[in-house]
Write a protein that holds these residues in place. Sequence first.
Motif, PDB file in Angstrom:
ATOM      1  N   UNK A   1       0.664  -1.399  -0.105  1.00 44.23           N
ATOM      2  CA  UNK A   1       0.096  -0.182  -0.188  1.00 44.23           C
ATOM      3  C   UNK A   1       0.943   0.840   0.272  1.00 44.23           C
ATOM      4  N   UNK A   2       0.048   1.989  -0.936  1.00 45.55           N
ATOM      5  CA  UNK A   2       0.931   3.698  -0.833  1.00 45.55           C
ATOM      6  C   UNK A   2      -0.178   5.101  -0.716  1.00 45.55           C
ATOM      7  N   UNK A   3      -0.224   5.537   0.422  1.00 35.79           N
ATOM      8  CA  UNK A   3      -0.771   6.894   0.293  1.00 35.79           C
ATOM      9  C   UNK A   3      -0.479   7.542   1.244  1.00 35.79           C
ATOM     10  N   UNK A   4      -1.619   9.126   0.763  1.00 39.98           N
ATOM     11  CA  UNK A   4      -0.921  10.342   1.562  1.00 39.98           C
ATOM     12  C   UNK A   4      -2.700  10.654   2.047  1.00 39.98           C
ATOM     13  N   UNK A   5      -3.750   9.887   1.569  1.00 38.87           N
ATOM     14  CA  UNK A   5      -5.316   9.927   2.145  1.00 38.87           C
ATOM     15  C   UNK A   5      -5.242  10.182   3.602  1.00 38.87           C
ATOM     16  N   UNK A   6      -5.947  11.331   4.436  1.00 40.74           N
ATOM     17  CA  UNK A   6      -6.042  11.609   5.527  1.00 40.74           C
ATOM     18  C   UNK A   6      -7.284  11.054   5.765  1.00 40.74           C
ATOM     19  N   UNK A   7      -7.576  10.663   7.221  1.00 38.35           N
ATOM     20  CA  UNK A   7      -8.723   9.348   7.690  1.00 38.35           C
ATOM     21  C   UNK A   7      -9.990  10.766   8.177  1.00 38.35           C
ATOM     22  N   UNK A   8     -10.932  10.794   7.473  1.00 38.13           N
ATOM     23  CA  UNK A   8     -11.956  11.782   7.773  1.00 38.13           C
ATOM     24  C   UNK A   8     -11.554  11.805  10.269  1.00 38.13           C
ATOM     25  N   UNK A   9     -11.661  13.215  10.822  1.00 33.92           N
ATOM     26  CA  UNK A   9     -12.426  12.854  11.690  1.00 33.92           C
ATOM     27  C   UNK A   9     -13.479  14.037  12.576  1.00 33.92           C
ATOM     28  N   UNK A  10     -14.304  13.320  13.233  1.00 30.79           N
ATOM     29  CA  UNK A  10     -15.150  14.247  12.828  1.00 30.79           C
ATOM     30  C   UNK A  10     -15.168  15.214  13.849  1.00 30.79           C
ATOM     31  N   UNK A  11     -13.993  15.378  15.204  1.00 28.18           N
ATOM     32  CA  UNK A  11     -14.180  16.999  15.572  1.00 28.18           C
ATOM     33  C   UNK A  11     -12.125  16.327  16.303  1.00 28.18           C
ATOM     34  N   UNK A  12     -11.558  17.212  15.500  1.00 22.49           N
ATOM     35  CA  UNK A  12     -10.248  17.021  15.040  1.00 22.49           C
ATOM     36  C   UNK A  12      -9.578  17.815  16.189  1.00 22.49           C
ATOM     37  N   UNK A  13      -9.731  18.646  16.924  1.00 23.49           N
ATOM     38  CA  UNK A  13      -9.406  19.230  17.956  1.00 23.49           C
ATOM     39  C   UNK A  13     -10.102  18.931  19.540  1.00 23.49           C
ATOM     40  N   UNK A  14     -10.259  17.459  19.307  1.00 19.99           N
ATOM     41  CA  UNK A  14     -11.586  16.848  20.261  1.00 19.99           C
ATOM     42  C   UNK A  14     -10.263  15.915  20.510  1.00 19.99           C
ATOM     43  N   UNK A  15     -10.109  15.270  19.741  1.00 20.82           N
ATOM     44  CA  UNK A  15      -9.336  14.051  19.821  1.00 20.82           C
ATOM     45  C   UNK A  15      -7.487  14.152  20.160  1.00 20.82           C
ATOM     46  N   UNK A  16      -7.330  15.083  19.468  1.00 16.57           N
ATOM     47  CA  UNK A  16      -5.835  15.257  19.516  1.00 16.57           C
ATOM     48  C   UNK A  16      -5.710  15.750  20.727  1.00 16.57           C
ATOM     49  N   UNK A  17      -7.061  16.820  21.434  1.00 15.92           N
ATOM     50  CA  UNK A  17      -6.504  17.049  22.691  1.00 15.92           C
ATOM     51  C   UNK A  17      -6.578  15.717  23.848  1.00 15.92           C
TER      52      UNK A  17
ATOM     53  N   UNK B   1      -9.473   2.826  30.780  1.00 12.23           N
ATOM     54  CA  UNK B   1     -10.241   2.724  29.803  1.00 12.23           C
ATOM     55  C   UNK B   1     -11.274   3.167  29.834  1.00 12.23           C
ATOM     56  N   UNK B   2     -11.925   3.829  30.532  1.00  9.64           N
ATOM     57  CA  UNK B   2     -13.015   5.227  29.821  1.00  9.64           C
ATOM     58  C   UNK B   2     -12.546   6.522  28.389  1.00  9.64           C
ATOM     59  N   UNK B   3     -10.769   5.701  28.216  1.00 11.89           N
ATOM     60  CA  UNK B   3     -10.476   6.782  26.748  1.00 11.89           C
ATOM     61  C   UNK B   3     -11.105   6.346  25.888  1.00 11.89           C
ATOM     62  N   UNK B   4     -11.132   4.484  25.838  1.00  3.11           N
ATOM     63  CA  UNK B   4     -11.620   4.421  24.756  1.00  3.11           C
ATOM     64  C   UNK B   4     -13.135   4.470  24.002  1.00  3.11           C
ATOM     65  N   UNK B   5     -13.715   4.719  24.867  1.00  3.81           N
ATOM     66  CA  UNK B   5     -15.144   5.422  24.414  1.00  3.81           C
ATOM     67  C   UNK B   5     -15.287   6.773  23.812  1.00  3.81           C
ATOM     68  N   UNK B   6     -14.474   7.711  25.165  1.00  7.74           N
ATOM     69  CA  UNK B   6     -13.864   9.137  24.807  1.00  7.74           C
ATOM     70  C   UNK B   6     -13.448   8.565  23.170  1.00  7.74           C
ATOM     71  N   UNK B   7     -12.508   8.587  22.555  1.00  7.84           N
ATOM     72  CA  UNK B   7     -12.096   9.257  21.260  1.00  7.84           C
ATOM     73  C   UNK B   7     -12.555   8.088  20.609  1.00  7.84           C
ATOM     74  N   UNK B   8     -13.221   6.798  20.672  1.00  9.47           N
ATOM     75  CA  UNK B   8     -13.924   6.325  19.101  1.00  9.47           C
ATOM     76  C   UNK B   8     -15.261   7.570  18.958  1.00  9.47           C
ATOM     77  N   UNK B   9     -16.095   8.104  20.714  1.00  8.33           N
ATOM     78  CA  UNK B   9     -16.606   9.190  20.282  1.00  8.33           C
ATOM     79  C   UNK B   9     -16.040  10.638  19.075  1.00  8.33           C
ATOM     80  N   UNK B  10     -15.249  11.149  19.583  1.00  9.99           N
ATOM     81  CA  UNK B  10     -14.494  11.562  18.955  1.00  9.99           C
ATOM     82  C   UNK B  10     -14.534  11.832  17.910  1.00  9.99           C
ATOM     83  N   UNK B  11     -14.047  10.666  17.185  1.00  8.53           N
ATOM     84  CA  UNK B  11     -12.944  10.276  15.938  1.00  8.53           C
ATOM     85  C   UNK B  11     -14.660  10.448  14.975  1.00  8.53           C
TER      86      UNK B  11
END
Lengths: 87, 635
Positions: free
Chosen positions: B204-220, B514-524
């Motif tokens: 595989x080769x590619x430079x596409x970006x994975x769409x993020x629902x709330x970029x700021x939130x997941x980065x934070x 562990x609570x980080x997983x649903x939070x991240x799923x929701x943000x992404x």
Amino acid sequence: MRLKLACGHRKLWLQFPEDIPVNVAQALQSIKDTYPEVYERWCDSKGRLRSSLAVFVNSEHIRYRKGMDTELSDGDEVYVIPIIAGG
Amino acid sequence: MSGGYMGKILNVNLTTGKTQEEQLGQELCRDYIGGYGMAARLLYDRIPAGADPLGPDNVLGLLTGPLTGTPAVIGSRFMAVAKSPKTTGGWGDANCGGYFGPHLKFAGYDGVFLGGAAPKPLYLFINEGKAQLLDASDLWGLGVTALEDVLKERHGKDIQICSIGPAGEMLSLTACIMNDKERAAGRSGLGAVMGSKRLKAVVVRGRMKVPLHDKEKITGLRKKILKQPAPFYSILHNYGTCGITHDSALSGDSPVKNWGGAGTVDFPSERARKISDKAVVTLEGYKAYACWGCPIACGGKVVQKSGRFALEFNNGVGHKPEYETLCMFGTNLLNDDLASIVKINEICNNLGLDTITVGGTIGYIIECYESGLLTKKDTDGLEMTWGNAEAIVAMTEKIGRREGFGDVLADGIRVAWEKLGRIGTEYAVHIEGEEVPAHDPKFTPGLAPTYLLAATPARHTQGGELLIPPGLEITQGDKYVYTEKAETHWKLVCLVEVCNAAGLCMFGYLNYPIQAIPEQLAAVTGWDYDMDGMQKTGMRIFTMRHAFNLREGLNPLTRNVPGRLVGKPPLSEGNVRGVTVDYKTLNRELLEAAGWDTRMTVPSDESLRRLGMDFLIDDMSKVNVPAAAPSTNSD
Ligand code: SF4
């Protein structure tokens, strides 16, 4: 009485008076003030051993002795390990 | 489409050479997340019941999750899936880190399904969303190391490769799928499935970006989460999983002497230290290695240019062995020669072998040899004795190449046991054809139902009491009391299902709240996820994989249970001596709690409705599996 408290490569030497018996629980409690960061890793706020840890005296699980009440002798090694999965 | 997904998968028919894009449905993504969750749902409809796992009807999938390739902690993973040729044709999957998963998404796809079988060796090249099947005739026979070098020379250094070595080409059931030269999707014999399709690699080769629902939130969130590592972090960061080898050998968690010995007696502390923690990370040239986007960096490279076990490839640089490899070829074989295990790791990575499977198989052979059931005449002149590092290295190579006696062992313990006339049954430690990873249910009894009930048998990464994430409130109690464990066990199993399906590394699960997983799923993704929802989703994924097996006529309760794993008879020495695991009670209570039949394991209509899996009700009513004998508390 001299006891060794170890976890991985970290070793703590503890000194106790000869005439007072010391058990595993007391040995762990004794580091509460001297090594608070280690103590907090091993015991919860009520002073109980965290369930993610296992304790051995001279390589034997304390379950085969008297658990946290296992009495220690001069030169004994109390060894604490975290229970975790390898990949 | 919600965030986290590229929104499509690529279907490849290797028989006709046709490729076709398929859009992913929102409901499918929300209900089954990705990875093996999504794959099990789709392949239940696409792999016909009774299909030959090594035939064209089987479908090999390589799937990411919505958090793969995103800022989530740690989104490095993809999963290989197919009907397994190893476990009597049950569901098969294997999880893998490295760089391939994220880059598959950057190339435009959440996953690839590969059906049919090519008439001649091929490889699939996905270049910025464009897929092509290319001739691999000149690549067939190459080891993984040379293959990656040739492909990078051909297509450029910015590609990522998922491939098989000679073991997969020869349909060995010990074969795995590799990426980044040294990361393995090890289990279920999936390398053989890829080989049966004559597919050498997916590039595989590619430079596409994975769409993020709330970029700021997941980065934070990432920043916040990384500030809360659990104590295990320092072990993993400083040593990797080799950091636990010594302690696990002492505690009784590791297999010793083919599961028949005790660490404290047969492989005491001074020997265990030689293949553990400091001994490994002080090897020449040690340099930490991280999978894509990983802050832990539990892997590492070492240099071994000279000596009996000099490395052959990459100018003498190889990946350090991890816990499973150190135990399966170390404690399990009473081998404390670290250099030999570094060499074995290179052989397995290059030939595409699963180290758990091969180490377990050699353990069986050594015990047969030591007890006189085999002689040098059988083993091509090799003295298969405990701790004979040279012989173990040589036999590993033979297995990978199907040479001489290696051909007998190349499909793992169960096939070897059959071919050898069913000798040493007690020494043949496997569950339904799958060799057992280096964690002993006598030390963690909750592992027994994990090994025995999950769709993929003998798997330590399927959740349960071995894998307790920080921040989870659970009641544990005495681990050797076998009742009232169901609620906790299911919770732990279901959370891991979601972690795996989301494309996360389990070491993130074990290191951060562990609570980080649903939070991240929701943000992404933008969908609501919470701990309860996560548990329900995990149960749905668990049930889906199980339904695949039921339809194949497989009842996990009829799996063989090696006596040594459950203490029948109990060990007389070491730190799990005297333990006999009452796995029947554990299993029965788990099935009752899930609403599954306790002898056939068929989910009740009600339990399926609860999970929104009504579509299975009709199929499950037709399931025809052998019923297990009733179990009682006195069993
Ligand atoms: S913790 Fe280890 S296995 Fe997991 S992503 Fe990081 S380097 Fe890879």
